[in-house]
Motif scaffolding. Structure first.
Motif, mmCIF file in Angstrom:
data_model
loop_
_atom_site.group_PDB
_atom_site.id
_atom_site.type_symbol
_atom_site.label_atom_id
_atom_site.label_comp_id
_atom_site.label_asym_id
_atom_site.label_seq_id
_atom_site.Cartn_x
_atom_site.Cartn_y
_atom_site.Cartn_z
ATOM 1 N N ASN A 183 30.037 22.124 31.798
ATOM 2 C CA ASN A 183 31.402 22.625 31.683
ATOM 3 C C ASN A 183 31.355 24.124 31.835
ATOM 4 N N PHE A 184 32.238 24.647 32.623
ATOM 5 C CA PHE A 184 32.252 26.092 32.792
ATOM 6 C C PHE A 184 33.618 26.556 33.268
ATOM 7 N N GLU A 185 33.729 27.847 33.364
ATOM 8 C CA GLU A 185 34.977 28.414 33.854
ATOM 9 C C GLU A 185 34.661 29.360 34.982
ATOM 10 N N SER A 186 35.562 29.423 35.908
ATOM 11 C CA SER A 186 35.477 30.427 36.945
ATOM 12 C C SER A 186 36.880 31.019 37.020
ATOM 13 N N ASN A 187 37.014 32.149 37.639
ATOM 14 C CA ASN A 187 38.312 32.818 37.613
ATOM 15 C C ASN A 187 38.950 32.959 38.982
ATOM 16 N N ASN A 188 40.266 32.727 39.014
ATOM 17 C CA ASN A 188 41.055 33.267 40.106
ATOM 18 C C ASN A 188 41.374 34.707 39.707
ATOM 19 N N VAL A 189 41.408 35.595 40.687
ATOM 20 C CA VAL A 189 41.739 36.989 40.397
ATOM 21 C C VAL A 189 43.137 37.242 40.943
#
Ligand SMILES: [Zn+2]
Length: 563
Positions: free
Chosen positions: A309-315
């Motif tokens: 499980n992880f998160e990545s970002n839209n900028v």
């Protein structure tokens, strides 16, 4: 061409061709003929500051080995996101992510199919075929479980399409619950524009649709037969896009235990071991009377996955509109910043730098952000700039942004997307496939004329590019959306040369570690596409009404629902 000569050549091109056909600044503007689409002087002046070199430096940095291929949820990807957010801040744009930041967190699950996985085709007679991962098949467990068992009949369902509007149903009501479905990519071939849009690919031809439809019908697995001509890309692309860790948005509906591709030769062997003939099956699938066929063979798969499980970002950043009645409506520019990261299992150069795909698009969106933010006045509607993540994993970042936009989807007038702009020089064409489906098209045509860009129809409508980049995520939620790209005709070159370059790229660099930055790259075209998109965006931001889809378009219903 020697570097020095080339540099001079490029400079001349920039001077002669980088500028639009109409005047862009004060003194001469009054004497020269007025452009048919008027932008305010401040817009022209801002547009004029867009240069190839600004884009070059972004591409150079974002595709550097130190960025480690900008893998989703990996260090290099996060570094790229921070870089982009920093630029937005420096330009003076407002954050439009979570809690007053530029980052919008996208909840993801990383799935790695482990070597313990077994994937065996068991024909009625003869030896089971234990397939070799990556060479003969690729498979993912979409249920996001650490282990899944599959022991199920294989049913050939042709193209795996159920499309009432085209009077086409490959399933014919056959109960496929618990089955593994063998199917073809793409859709039935046709020249009739009323039948699956003729040569153009519709969403029904996309592998994502096929997985979704099979899961909705309760199948446990799908095996897509890969064929280069049908998929429009070679096995290496399937292999590279499906090895290592694959990301997904957290599962929230029916899902397949086995979502897989198998090599054409394997499918042919499986067919003949089942007393059938793959060529004939593929031929039969082209008929409306096709009926699913049970092969009498089974897939026995033991899927073992590592989950993360992880998160990545839209900028995401926003430039508020100047008109207080229209400022709650917006135009959005998008480009994905992610690529495939590093492949530890690969020998030699294993960094997927993604210079063209898609550091170029990011460079363009950053340059647009800088130009808009620096303009002496603002457009009436707000302008959103978004560098999205996880595109290579299936448009996940944009899908999330489409579902959680900073401005409601019904109030976003237009999405202009940039993905993969070849640094090959000055284009004489522009590709805006999908624009013709929107009410904005007359403006697009007029603007292209102003820029002396011929609108090139989709060079490969059969490849379904419309469904393969981030604008599609916005179209799905109703927002009129398309990508801006270069055609194939470049100044000083024949069309055949441009075609050759495109083919070379697909064969030698697309989704490979060799998609790297080189100083000889010529970003004139990237700059021209940025200028064109700047003018379109400003124009769209000033229109009296929001843009819509044409009547009867497949996205019209979603638009109406959102408003
Ligand atoms: Zn891309």
């Amino acid at each position: 061409m020697p570097a020095r000569v080339r540099t001079i050549f490029v400079l001349i091109l920039i001077v002669c061709l980088g500028l639009p056909a109409w005047p862009v600044s004060g003194a001469s503007a009054s004497k020269a003929p007025k452009p048919s689409i008027g932008l305010p002087g401040a817009a022209y002046a801002a547009l004029e500051t867009i240069t190839p070199d600004h884009i070059r430096w972004h591409v150079r940095y974002l595709s550097h080995d130190l960025l480690e291929g900008r893998g989703t949820g990996q260090r290099g990807g996060d570094l790229a996101a921070e870089y982009i957010a920093t630029q937005f801040a420096e330009y003076g744009l407002k954050p439009a992510g979570d809690h007053g930041s530029y980052m919008q967190k996208v909840p993801l699950v990383g799935i790695t199919t482990l070597p313990e996985t077994q994937f065996s085709l068991v024909p009625k007679q003869g030896e089971p075929m234990n397939l070799k991962p990556l060479d003969e098949y690729v498979a993912f467990d979409q249920t996001q479980q650490p282990q899944s068992e599959v022991d199920a009949d294989i049913v050939f369902v042709g193209y795996g399409i159920e499309a009432p509007e085209y009077n086409w149903d490959d399933y014919k009501g056959v109960d496929v619950r618990g089955k593994v479905l063998l199917m073809l990519v793409n859709e039935p071939p046709s020249d009739d524009p009323k039948f699956f849009k003729g040569k153009a690919l519709t969403y029904y031809g996309r592998w994502t649709y096929k997985y979704e439809e099979a899961a909705r019908k309760g199948a446990v697995g799908v095996m897509l037969v890969h064929q280069t001509a049908m998929a429009s890309y070679p096995w290496e692309v399937v292999r590279n896009s499906n090895s290592g860790e694959k990301s997904a948005l957290k599962v929230d509906g029916p899902a397949l235990k086995v979502a897989s591709w198998i090599h054409y030769d394997v499918a042919a062997k499986l067919a003949s071991a089942s007393g059938m003939n793959l060529e004939k099956m593929m031929h039969d699938a082209q008929s409306r009377d096709f009926h699913p066929a049970n092969l009498g063979a089974k897939l026995k798969a033991h899927m073992v996955s590592k989950l993360r499980n992880f998160e990545s970002n839209n900028v995401v950043a926003i430039l508020p509109g100047s008109d207080h009645t229209l400022a709650d409506e917006a135009i959005i520019y998008t480009a994905h910043y992610d690529h495939f990261g590093i492949r530890p299992d690969m020998t030699g150069d294993n960094i997927f730098n993604g210079a063209e795909d898609n550091a170029t698009g990011c460079g363009v969106v950053l340059e647009l952000a800088r130009a808009f933010a620096g303009a002496a006045s603002r457009p009436r509607r707000s302008i959103i700039f978004a560098a999205v993540t996880a595109e290579e994993q299936g448009l996940l970042g944009s899908q999330y942004l489409g579902k959680h936009p900073p401005v409601p989807a019904g109030k976003i007038s237009l999405d202009l997307n940039y993905d993969d702009l070849p640094p090959l020089g000055a284009p004489e064409e522009v590709e805006v496939s999908g624009a013709e489906r929107t009410t904005f098209y007359p403006s697009v045509e007029a603007m292209a004329k102003e820029f002396r860009l011929a609108i090139r129809p989709d060079a490969q409508p059969q490849a379904g590019h419309f469904y393969r980049s981030d604008h599609f995520s916005f179209a799905r939620v109703g927002v009129p959306a398309f990508s801006i790209g270069e055609g194939v005709k470049y100044k000083g070159h024949t069309e055949a040369w441009g075609m050759q370059q495109a083919n070379d790229y697909v064969e030698k660099r697309y989704h490979q570690p060799s998609d790297e930055y080189h100083p000889e790259m010529d970003f004139t075209g990237d700059s021209a596409m940025a200028r064109f998109g700047f003018a379109l965006g400003w124009d769209a931001a000033s229109l009296p009404k929001l843009i819509g889809w044409q009547k009867g378009d497949e996205f019209e219903a979603a638009r109406l629902k959102s408003q």
